[in-house]
Design an enzyme around this catalytic site. Structure first.
Site, PDB file in Angstrom:
ATOM      1  CG  ASP A  18      -1.825   1.254   1.051  1.00  0.00           C
ATOM      2  OD1 ASP A  18      -2.230   1.409   0.473  1.00  0.00           O
ATOM      3  OD2 ASP A  18      -1.881   2.016   2.803  1.00  0.00           O
ATOM      4  CB  CYS A 193      -9.262   4.601   1.437  1.00  0.00           C
ATOM      5  SG  CYS A 193      -7.920   5.179   1.751  1.00  0.00           S
ATOM      6  CG  HIS A 195      -4.307   5.187   4.721  1.00  0.00           C
ATOM      7  ND1 HIS A 195      -4.389   4.712   3.528  1.00  0.00           N
ATOM      8  CD2 HIS A 195      -3.520   5.567   4.947  1.00  0.00           C
ATOM      9  CE1 HIS A 195      -3.089   4.390   3.730  1.00  0.00           C
ATOM     10  NE2 HIS A 195      -2.337   5.540   4.425  1.00  0.00           N
TER      11      HIS A 195
HETATM   12  N1  DGL Z   1      -4.955   3.044   1.177  1.00  0.00           N
HETATM   13  C1  DGL Z   1      -4.667   3.777   0.134  1.00  0.00           C
HETATM   14  C2  DGL Z   1      -6.140   3.558  -0.435  1.00  0.00           C
HETATM   15  O1  DGL Z   1      -6.929   2.178  -0.162  1.00  0.00           O
HETATM   16  C3  DGL Z   1      -3.935   4.983  -0.587  1.00  0.00           C
HETATM   17  C4  DGL Z   1      -4.592   5.547   0.315  1.00  0.00           C
HETATM   18  C5  DGL Z   1      -3.203   7.361  -0.370  1.00  0.00           C
HETATM   19  O2  DGL Z   1      -2.319   6.828  -0.470  1.00  0.00           O
HETATM   20  O3  DGL Z   1      -4.370   7.901  -0.734  1.00  0.00           O
HETATM   21  O4  DGL Z   1      -6.678   3.973  -1.388  1.00  0.00           O
END
Ligand code: DGL
Length: 279
Positions: A18, A193, A195
């Site tokens: 990631d 996402c 995160h």
């Molecule tokens: N965690 C990632 C996602 O699922 C990327 C978030 C990022 O780097 O903006 O999109």
């Protein structure tokens, strides 16, 4: 493939990557679903966030992460990033790198379609994922009645990276981002996402207060881990064992100290060291 080479292949770790620590939400789910598997995780902390970058840049970053993991020797790649999964089709990585590749968008879409009653599905994701249209496309393959409302929530990535997951600042950001989803009266919200599950408690609280207590929150990490398990088992790639937890090796492209602290909080005792690599 001979018996010994297929068992050597089974013993290889899974490669997971990631842009930063968001993919650890997928690692945690993988460890629950597949306790016999070892994992090499790469967080591209030098280049996070991916979600605000253009597609060509995301493709370049994704290929360099994926190549690094393949060169280390992994049996399959799990793209624990929606932005990458939405921008670079797993098939493209699979063809370019000659390795099985699983992403997070299709499992998330399947979980959302399974959870909705009204057919109105909200997607919270990075600007890149929303712009790609990957979720509406994946959902349209599964249901003809589903309506998808996408909302970019870019500030949630740096908040999660900072560990700023409670209090007024993340609450106000979440409130603002879920407003269009409330107006559309969705009954499912996909945390599109990896995160965002780090802020899950706060998001869930705000969604239940503002939209309703029955709105389901779908986190693609668990759905992805389940699909990885099925994938490995059906191809005889799953590692056999006594159920004892296998290792997690963490790699980052910058600031390993800060990553180690957050990762230890997140994965418990699995984290012994974090190696810095140059891509
Ligand atoms: N965690 C990632 C996602 O699922 C990327 C978030 C990022 O780097 O903006 O999109």
């Amino acid at each position: 493939m001979s018996g010994s080479s297929s068992s050597a292949r089974r013993d290889l770790p899974l490669g997971v990557f990631d842009s930063g620590l968001g993919g650890l939400t997928v690692v945690r789910a993988l460890r629950e679903a597949l306790p016999n598997e070892s994992i090499v995780y790469l967080g591209d902390t030098a280049r996070v966030p991916y979600g605000t970058k253009g597609a060509a840049t995301v493709v370049r970053y994704a290929l360099s992460c994926a190549r690094h993991l393949v060169d280390r020797g992994v049996k399959a790649l799990v793209v624990a990033c929606n932005t990458v999964s939405a921008t670079v089709a797993p098939e493209r990585l699979r063809i370019e790198l000659d390795i099985p590749v699983l992403g997070v968008v299709d499992p998330g879409a399947r979980a959302a379609v399974a959870a909705t009653r009204t057919g109105r599905i909200g997607i919270l994701a990075t600007a890149g994922t929303i712009a790609s249209g990957a979720y509406p496309r994946a959902i349209a393959q599964l249901s003809t009645r589903a309506e998808v409302v996408g909302q970019a929530a870019p500030l949630l990535v740096p908040l999660a990276e900072e560990g700023w997951t409670t209090g007024e600042v993340p609450r106000l950001a979440v409130r603002r981002y879920i407003e269009p989803l409330a107006l559309a009266q969705v009954d499912v919200i996909v945390l599109g996402c990896t995160h965002y599950p780090i802020l899950r408690e706060l998001i869930e609280g705000e969604v239940h207060r503002r939209i309703g207590p029955d709105v389901a929150i779908v986190d693609s990490a668990r759905a992805t881990a389940h699909e990885v398990k099925t994938f490995l088992e059906t191809r005889d790639l799953a590692r056999h064992g006594s159920g004892e937890m296998r290792s997690v090796h963490l790699l980052v492209t910058d600031v390993p100290g800060a990553f180690r602290e957050t990762a230890s909080r997140f994965l418990g005792d699995a984290v012994s060291e974090v190696e810095q690599v140059d891509l």
